[in-house]
Design a protein around this motif. Structure first.
Motif, mmCIF file in Angstrom:
data_model
loop_
_atom_site.group_PDB
_atom_site.id
_atom_site.type_symbol
_atom_site.label_atom_id
_atom_site.label_comp_id
_atom_site.label_asym_id
_atom_site.label_seq_id
_atom_site.Cartn_x
_atom_site.Cartn_y
_atom_site.Cartn_z
ATOM 1 N N VAL A 240 69.690 1.894 64.045
ATOM 2 C CA VAL A 240 70.170 0.872 64.978
ATOM 3 C C VAL A 240 68.989 0.427 65.832
ATOM 4 N N ILE A 241 68.714 -0.867 65.785
ATOM 5 C CA ILE A 241 67.555 -1.428 66.489
ATOM 6 C C ILE A 241 68.038 -2.437 67.516
ATOM 7 N N GLY A 242 67.648 -2.243 68.756
ATOM 8 C CA GLY A 242 67.990 -3.174 69.822
ATOM 9 C C GLY A 242 66.926 -4.251 69.956
ATOM 10 N N VAL A 243 67.360 -5.465 70.295
ATOM 11 C CA VAL A 243 66.436 -6.593 70.446
ATOM 12 C C VAL A 243 66.564 -7.157 71.856
ATOM 13 N N GLN A 244 65.443 -7.237 72.558
ATOM 14 C CA GLN A 244 65.426 -7.797 73.906
ATOM 15 C C GLN A 244 64.507 -9.002 73.994
ATOM 16 N N SER A 245 64.731 -9.811 75.021
ATOM 17 C CA SER A 245 63.832 -10.924 75.304
ATOM 18 C C SER A 245 62.545 -10.391 75.915
ATOM 19 N N LYS A 246 61.414 -10.949 75.503
ATOM 20 C CA LYS A 246 60.130 -10.564 76.097
ATOM 21 C C LYS A 246 60.092 -10.849 77.587
ATOM 22 N N SER A 247 60.916 -11.784 78.042
ATOM 23 C CA SER A 247 60.949 -12.126 79.462
ATOM 24 C C SER A 247 61.723 -11.112 80.294
ATOM 25 N N PHE A 248 62.630 -10.352 79.654
ATOM 26 C CA PHE A 248 63.431 -9.340 80.350
ATOM 27 C C PHE A 248 63.498 -8.061 79.509
ATOM 28 N N PRO A 249 62.381 -7.332 79.421
ATOM 29 C CA PRO A 249 62.339 -6.139 78.561
ATOM 30 C C PRO A 249 62.707 -4.851 79.293
ATOM 31 N N ALA A 250 63.740 -4.901 80.138
ATOM 32 C CA ALA A 250 64.044 -3.765 81.019
ATOM 33 C C ALA A 250 64.404 -2.491 80.245
ATOM 34 N N MET A 251 65.282 -2.601 79.253
ATOM 35 C CA MET A 251 65.659 -1.409 78.496
ATOM 36 C C MET A 251 64.483 -0.927 77.640
ATOM 37 N N TYR A 252 63.743 -1.829 77.086
ATOM 38 C CA TYR A 252 62.546 -1.491 76.298
ATOM 39 C C TYR A 252 61.571 -0.680 77.152
ATOM 40 N N SER A 254 62.231 0.868 80.015
ATOM 41 C CA SER A 254 62.863 2.085 80.516
ATOM 42 C C SER A 254 62.821 3.203 79.489
ATOM 43 N N VAL A 255 63.160 2.880 78.244
ATOM 44 C CA VAL A 255 63.123 3.889 77.181
ATOM 45 C C VAL A 255 61.689 4.361 76.950
ATOM 46 N N LYS A 256 60.767 3.428 77.012
ATOM 47 C CA LYS A 256 59.359 3.770 76.820
ATOM 48 C C LYS A 256 58.859 4.694 77.934
ATOM 49 N N LEU A 289 69.991 7.819 71.523
ATOM 50 C CA LEU A 289 70.496 7.470 70.193
ATOM 51 C C LEU A 289 69.770 6.323 69.499
ATOM 52 N N ILE A 290 69.125 5.452 70.252
ATOM 53 C CA ILE A 290 68.530 4.255 69.641
ATOM 54 C C ILE A 290 67.342 4.635 68.762
ATOM 55 N N ASP A 291 67.189 3.940 67.662
ATOM 56 C CA ASP A 291 66.045 4.181 66.778
ATOM 57 C C ASP A 291 64.812 3.419 67.243
ATOM 58 N N GLU A 292 65.029 2.214 67.758
ATOM 59 C CA GLU A 292 63.885 1.402 68.203
ATOM 60 C C GLU A 292 64.404 0.228 69.026
ATOM 61 N N ILE A 293 63.590 -0.240 69.956
ATOM 62 C CA ILE A 293 63.862 -1.483 70.674
ATOM 63 C C ILE A 293 62.675 -2.400 70.461
ATOM 64 N N VAL A 294 62.945 -3.658 70.101
ATOM 65 C CA VAL A 294 61.893 -4.624 69.814
ATOM 66 C C VAL A 294 62.101 -5.861 70.686
#
Length: 443
Positions: A240-252, A254-256, A289-294
């Motif tokens: 399961v891969i989550g996709v975020q906007s480059k302008s609002f990468p808050a979850m990306y 945070s996980v990082k 649980l997430i595999d990746e956020i892009v």
């Protein structure tokens, strides 16, 4: 000490206290002695998702999973589209709002509900409140889509415009809840909301048991958190891969970083996922649980929206198209069965017109030129002749003699041309250069 008193008062068994301490410490300060154990924001379980599925009634649709030969060929994957934009109110958000409001006690319903949203959650809460015949107040950003504001009011909600983004609107909604006693229906950081969004995961696995990867948009994280619980329970091997906007990468971010991080604030067309701070509960689930956020940008989203309209006849909003945008632009899953969740379809009509123009321009099918001509008879005919030879179509002509930038004896002409693609557009550009015609390429 305060945490221990609460646990003793509620007679919570020792084996549950560790989970409360890990998952709920952030909210204990707000819990009153009169609250029941169900009020604690614990992770929703797979059983909670099954309960949400069983209680959805006829109002919440099971949206179709549609195979796309076009996008499969384009990406090298076997692409299936989860059509949540065909859901009631035009978005998956109705799932969580409906289940949460149905679960309120009669006493809570008397005081009504309040929510903050850029649009889709607003419509979901307003619609669910109308079904239950309870008062509903929605706080929306001042720059929210006029179409979404009108639709929310159309469902009978009182709409208050406050702030310039979701986070500022949410602060106002919390104030209203505190003053009026209304129940705050959070857009994503709520166990019942998350559980109901997780039904999307159940539906995907029911329709495509051998799926390899699932891509879905992330804003605050409610959809991703719920889907992750459902999918990983059934088959942990599915990515399961989550996709975020480059302008609002808050979850990306945070996980990082391993902890909740405020991030973003740049302008984006994907207002549905423009969240600066992810939810406490959604973050705790997603990071495990997430595999990746892009990340994707507005140009990639615009292209995906355009292709969805032209190739599939689907009108999908920017946030809803983010997952497909990543698949088209990066082609990350060649040879695999992939689902892209198209989360919503509530797009402003003015923006839609821009998407069409920008999509055509990005594909080389809309060429815009600014040409400086001598102001004499026949000068423009030379340009038109070259356009005719190139088999391009003139869409718009703007003729200017009076602007201060135009020298006396000259005329400026701005041309919008429809071409068959980049090759034809380049041929026309080369022909104009050979004729020594002075022009500026605007697209």
């Amino acid at each position: 000490m305060f945490l221990t008193i609460i646990f003793d008062y509620l007679a919570i068994p020792d084996n549950l206290r560790i989970k409360f301490d890990q998952r709920c410490k952030f909210c204990i300060e707000e819990v009153k002695y009169s609250k029941s154990i169900a009020s604690f924001p614990m992770d929703p379980s797979y059983d909670d998702i099954l309960a949400a599925n069983s209680l959805r009634g006829h109002e919440i649709r099971k949206t179709p999973l549609i195979h796309s030969p076009t996008f499969s060929e384009m990406t090298g994957s076997d692409i299936y589209l989860k059509a949540e934009f065909q859901q009631k109110t035009g978005s998956f958000k109705i799932r969580g709002a409906y289940f949460k409001i149905k679960s309120l006690s009669n006493e809570e319903k008397k005081h009504g509900v309040v929510a903050a949203s850029a649009g889709n959650h607003a419509q979901g809460v307003a619609f669910a409140s109308a079904l239950e015949k309870i008062p509903c107040t929605i706080v929306m950003p001042k720059n929210a889509s006029p179409a979404k504001v009108a639709a929310t009011r159309g469902y009978g909600a009182k709409v208050i415009l406050e702030g310039v983004n979701y986070d500022e609107s949410s602060s106002k909604a919390k104030e209203i809840a505190k003053e009026t006693g209304a129940t705050m229906i959070h857009a994503f950081d709520d166990p019942q909301v998350i559980a109901a969004q997780g039904v999307i995961g159940l539906e995907i696995l029911e329709d495509l048991k051998d799926v390899d990867e699932i891509y879905l948009p992330i804003g605050g994280g409610g959809l991703a958190a719920g889907a992750l619980i459902a999918i990983k329970e059934k088959n942990p091997q599915i990515k399961v891969i989550g996709v975020q906007s480059k302008s609002f990468p808050a979850m990306y971010d945070s996980v990082k970083q391993g902890s909740i991080t405020a991030s973003g604030g740049e302008r984006t067309i994907a207002d549905g996922i423009s969240v600066k701070v992810p939810g406490q509960l959604t973050f705790s689930i997603i990071k495990e649980l997430i595999d990746e956020i892009v990340l994707v940008d507005d140009v990639e989203i615009t292209k995906a929206m355009f292709l969805l309209m032209e190739r599939m006849k689907f009108v999908v909003e920017p946030a809803g198209a983010a997952s497909l945008a990543y698949l088209i632009s990066k082609k990350p899953s060649i040879g695999k069965k992939v689902v892209a969740v198209l989360a919503g379809g509530n797009v402003d009509m003015y923006l839609l017109g821009q998407i069409v123009d920008k999509g055509l321009a990005a594909m080389g099918r809309l060429l815009k030129l600014s040409i400086m001509l001598p102001d004499r008879p026949g000068a423009f005919k030379e340009i038109v002749d070259e356009i005719t030879l190139a088999n391009a179509n003139i869409v718009e002509v703007v003729h200017d003699r009076l602007s201060s930038a135009i020298n006396a004896g000259s005329a400026g002409v701005t041309l919008s041309l429809e071409t068959q693609g980049r090759e034809q557009a380049q041929s026309l550009i080369d022909a104009l250069k050979e004729k020594n015609i002075q022009f500026t390429l605007l697209t």
